[in-house]
Design a protein around this motif. Structure first.
Motif, mmCIF file in Angstrom:
data_model
loop_
_atom_site.group_PDB
_atom_site.id
_atom_site.type_symbol
_atom_site.label_atom_id
_atom_site.label_comp_id
_atom_site.label_asym_id
_atom_site.label_seq_id
_atom_site.Cartn_x
_atom_site.Cartn_y
_atom_site.Cartn_z
ATOM 1 N N PRO A 89 25.949 38.386 40.244
ATOM 2 C CA PRO A 89 24.894 39.152 40.899
ATOM 3 C C PRO A 89 24.088 39.984 39.905
ATOM 4 C CG PRO A 89 27.003 40.216 41.247
ATOM 5 C CD PRO A 89 27.293 38.887 40.601
ATOM 6 N N GLY A 90 22.819 40.196 40.268
ATOM 7 C CA GLY A 90 21.987 41.022 39.411
ATOM 8 C C GLY A 90 22.553 42.421 39.286
ATOM 9 N N TYR A 91 23.033 42.959 40.414
ATOM 10 C CA TYR A 91 23.738 44.234 40.390
ATOM 11 C C TYR A 91 24.474 44.441 41.702
ATOM 12 C CZ TYR A 91 19.270 45.832 42.518
ATOM 13 O OH TYR A 91 18.145 45.968 43.276
ATOM 14 N N ARG A 92 25.452 45.322 41.660
ATOM 15 C CA ARG A 92 26.269 45.696 42.818
ATOM 16 C C ARG A 92 25.973 47.156 43.130
ATOM 17 N NH1 ARG A 92 31.966 43.942 41.563
ATOM 18 N NH2 ARG A 92 31.043 41.911 42.085
ATOM 19 N N VAL A 93 25.871 47.481 44.419
ATOM 20 C CA VAL A 93 25.518 48.840 44.818
ATOM 21 C C VAL A 93 26.629 49.437 45.670
ATOM 22 C CG1 VAL A 93 23.750 50.330 45.808
ATOM 23 C CG2 VAL A 93 23.108 48.088 44.894
ATOM 24 N N PHE A 94 27.162 50.575 45.215
ATOM 25 C CA PHE A 94 28.156 51.341 45.959
ATOM 26 C C PHE A 94 27.454 52.502 46.653
ATOM 27 C CE2 PHE A 94 30.343 49.207 42.548
ATOM 28 C CZ PHE A 94 31.584 48.843 43.074
ATOM 29 N N GLU A 103 25.676 43.382 47.172
ATOM 30 C CA GLU A 103 25.346 42.676 45.943
ATOM 31 C C GLU A 103 23.940 42.097 46.020
ATOM 32 O OE1 GLU A 103 28.256 39.743 44.945
ATOM 33 O OE2 GLU A 103 29.576 41.235 44.020
ATOM 34 N N ILE A 104 23.127 42.440 45.027
ATOM 35 C CA ILE A 104 21.807 41.842 44.880
ATOM 36 C C ILE A 104 21.962 40.610 44.000
ATOM 37 C CG2 ILE A 104 19.464 42.167 44.008
ATOM 38 C CD1 ILE A 104 20.169 43.742 46.574
ATOM 39 N N ARG A 105 21.600 39.461 44.560
ATOM 40 C CA ARG A 105 21.820 38.202 43.864
ATOM 41 C C ARG A 105 20.618 37.815 43.008
ATOM 42 N NH1 ARG A 105 26.958 36.332 45.245
ATOM 43 N NH2 ARG A 105 26.481 35.184 43.344
ATOM 44 N N ALA A 106 20.741 36.667 42.353
ATOM 45 C CA ALA A 106 19.716 36.229 41.409
ATOM 46 C C ALA A 106 18.610 35.423 42.075
ATOM 47 C CB ALA A 106 20.357 35.402 40.302
ATOM 48 N N ASP A 107 18.625 35.308 43.406
ATOM 49 C CA ASP A 107 17.573 34.536 44.070
ATOM 50 C C ASP A 107 17.071 35.277 45.299
ATOM 51 O OD1 ASP A 107 18.960 32.915 46.653
ATOM 52 O OD2 ASP A 107 20.346 33.535 45.085
ATOM 53 N N ARG A 108 15.836 35.061 45.604
ATOM 54 C CA ARG A 108 15.140 35.739 46.691
ATOM 55 C C ARG A 108 15.791 35.480 48.047
ATOM 56 N NH1 ARG A 108 8.965 36.326 48.081
ATOM 57 N NH2 ARG A 108 8.952 35.968 50.330
ATOM 58 N N SER A 109 16.129 34.226 48.336
ATOM 59 C CA SER A 109 16.629 33.881 49.667
ATOM 60 C C SER A 109 17.941 34.599 49.976
ATOM 61 C CB SER A 109 16.806 32.366 49.788
ATOM 62 O OG SER A 109 17.724 31.884 48.818
#
Length: 531
Positions: A89-94, A103-109
């Protein structure tokens, strides 16, 4: 100087200084870089100990096309110079009060699906938001980021004027309000508002035009150069030196030299600097300072030729400073991604503490953690992890400086201890503190002392409306001919991509190029100076 090679001195060997030197040398100048510290990199430095290697500054590789354009100006490419990996993932947010991170992934969808799962209706809203962000990004790169603002004529073309009805609301409405009108869930609002921190600002202070940043992380993706950002600095340094740039370290510039003609107009004649205990003079046709603009103007120039005197700075808003915590940790830390963000529930209070009149530090506080060893095993010994922790704090050198193994100023070490405790609790690593084998802290006083940073800031002036685009300040002195500026404290702004563009803007200034688009690739030396 007909028949002679023009000379240039670049002050500072951070990324803006190295990039400026490489471009000017490629354009036919003979360039010398003077760096006050023992090594190059500036804010994008590195630190090594016991098999751990830490980047001490930038850690997000965004806007990859800007990096590639810069390399192509020099006749190469990012692919040839760097080993880039897309982080997923591009980054994980707590989030405070929520047991499960996002988790923000590497693709838009995937990100649209995440938003929809979190709050029904937010998926289509994000799709429209990202379409708008992409359009705003393309507008910025074609009309604003690559402009020196030496002339405003390019902005009064028919196609640009047609954009005004759409552009005006994006400049007058805050990012915070822009996001709040489209999304209900506070966590989604935080994800979309956080890019303001990359700009040294707060969502309530940042024009909504900067929602373009979400195109970068939610659609374009987050990248990482193997070897760390030190590998990127090394690549630019190598390209500069291959072209003939001379880089002199341990050589602090003490003043920019000027002279006046019969009409009273001042121009630069070079710089004075110190090296090996001696004061030396280096004459040059052009001086480019990539040092902090406040230091350049108020410490290196005589008062009578300052374009930005102290009175100008008293009306500016500084971006935040930071306490940086570099940790070598024994054992694995799978609950942390390569990039992890920790957001407090009342993050408005956090921004108010940083930018308000009664600046202070909350507990808990929103912070950022980079675990480069998740992607790059060369940054930590086998069986260990590498953590870089950034805690935003007010721009105030009085908060103190850091040190190694807990010997920094008590206030800075206390902030570091609290950040470690918070990460341990939120990410489910109860023994984190006991597993730390290497520790170093960096505080606001270090930014002021080591980098001459205005008010000990970590980034530069905040990207508020009054401190963006041409309102940020000029990249050429208004009072000294031949003196130019580059780096994060001048146009176009904060971040590695902006520093690369600022280097290109110096070249555009010297060429008298007032276009708003990037220079043609590759750079060609003027015909008269080709050998």
């Amino acid at each position: 100087m007909t028949g002679q090679t023009p000379t240039a001195v670049v002050i500072g060997a951070g990324i803006a200084g190295l990039a400026t030197a490489a471009l000017l040398q490629s354009d036919g100048h003979r360039v010398t870089v003077l760096e006050s510290r023992h090594d190059v990199g500036g804010r994008a430095g590195t630190w090594e100990r016991d098999g751990f290697r830490f980047d001490t500054g930038p850690s997000w590789y965004l806007m990859p096309e800007v990096f590639d354009h810069f390399f192509r100006l020099l006749g190469t490419s990012a692919a040839e110079q760097l080993d880039l990996v897309r982080v997923d993932p591009g980054y994980r947010v707590f989030f405070e009060g929520h047991a499960t991170p996002m988790e923000i992934r590497a693709d838009r969808s995937s990100n649209i699906a995440l938003f929809e799962t979190t709050d029904a209706g937010s998926g289509p809203a994000l799709s429209a938001y990202l379409d708008s962000a992409r359009d705003a990004y393309r507008l910025a790169t074609s009309r604003f980021l690559y402009s020196t603002y030496e002339s405003m004529r390019p902005f009064f073309t028919a196609d640009t004027l047609r954009l005004l009805p759409r552009l005006a609301p994006l400049l007058t409405q805050s990012l915070e309000r822009f996001v709040a009108r489209r999304f209900r869930d506070p966590r989604l609002r935080q994800i979309l508002g956080y890019p303001a921190v990359f700009l040294g600002s707060a969502p309530s202070m940042t024009p909504s035009l900067y929602h373009l940043m979400s195109h970068l992380d939610l659609e374009d993706g987050v990248w990482y150069p193997l070897g760390g950002f030190g590998a990127f600095i090394a690549a630019v340094r190598r390209l500069a030196q291959q072209r003939g740039v001379e880089i002199l370290t341990d050589a602090p510039v003490t003043s920019i030299l000027t002279a006046a003609d019969a009409k009273g107009r001042d121009w630069t004649t070079g710089v004075a600097y110190e090296h090996r205990g001696e004061r030396r003079i280096l004459h040059a046709d052009v001086v480019v300072s990539t040092a902090d603009l406040h230091h350049t103007e108020t410490a290196l120039l005589p008062e009578r030729v300052r374009s930005y005197p102290e009175s100008w700075w008293s009306r500016r808003v500084p971006g935040p400073s930071a306490v940086l915590v570099l940790l070598g940790v024994r054992g694995e830390l799978p609950s942390l991604a390569h990039h992890s963000l920790f957001f407090t529930e009342d993050w408005d209070d956090g921004f108010a503490r940083i930018f308000g009149t009664g600046a202070s530090i909350g507990s808990p506080t929103s912070l950022y953690v980079s675990r480069t060893s998740a992607t790059d095993p060369t940054t930590a010994p086998a069986g260990h992890e590498n953590l870089f922790v950034l805690v935003p704090v007010p721009a105030d050198p009085g908060l103190g400086g850091g040190g190694v193994d807990g010997d920094g100023d008590p206030g800075v070490e206390a902030i570091a201890d609290e950040a470690i405790r918070q990460i341990s609790e939120w990410a489910g690593i109860p023994d984190l503190a006991a597993r730390i084998v290497v520790r170093r802290t960096i505080g606001p006083a270090d930014f002021a002392d080591d980098l001459h940073s205005w008010r000990g800031g970590a980034l530069g002036p905040a990207h508020t409306l009054r401190q963006s685009a041409f309102l940020r300040g000029s990249n050429a002195s208004a009072k000294v001919d031949g003196l130019y500026y580059a780096g994060g404290t001048t146009v176009p702004g904060i971040g590695l991509p902006m520093c690369l563009i600022s280097a290109e803007l110096v070249l555009k200034r010297l060429r008298g190029d007032t276009t708003t688009t990037p220079l043609p690739e590759p750079i060609r030396e003027p015909m008269a100076q080709r050998r």
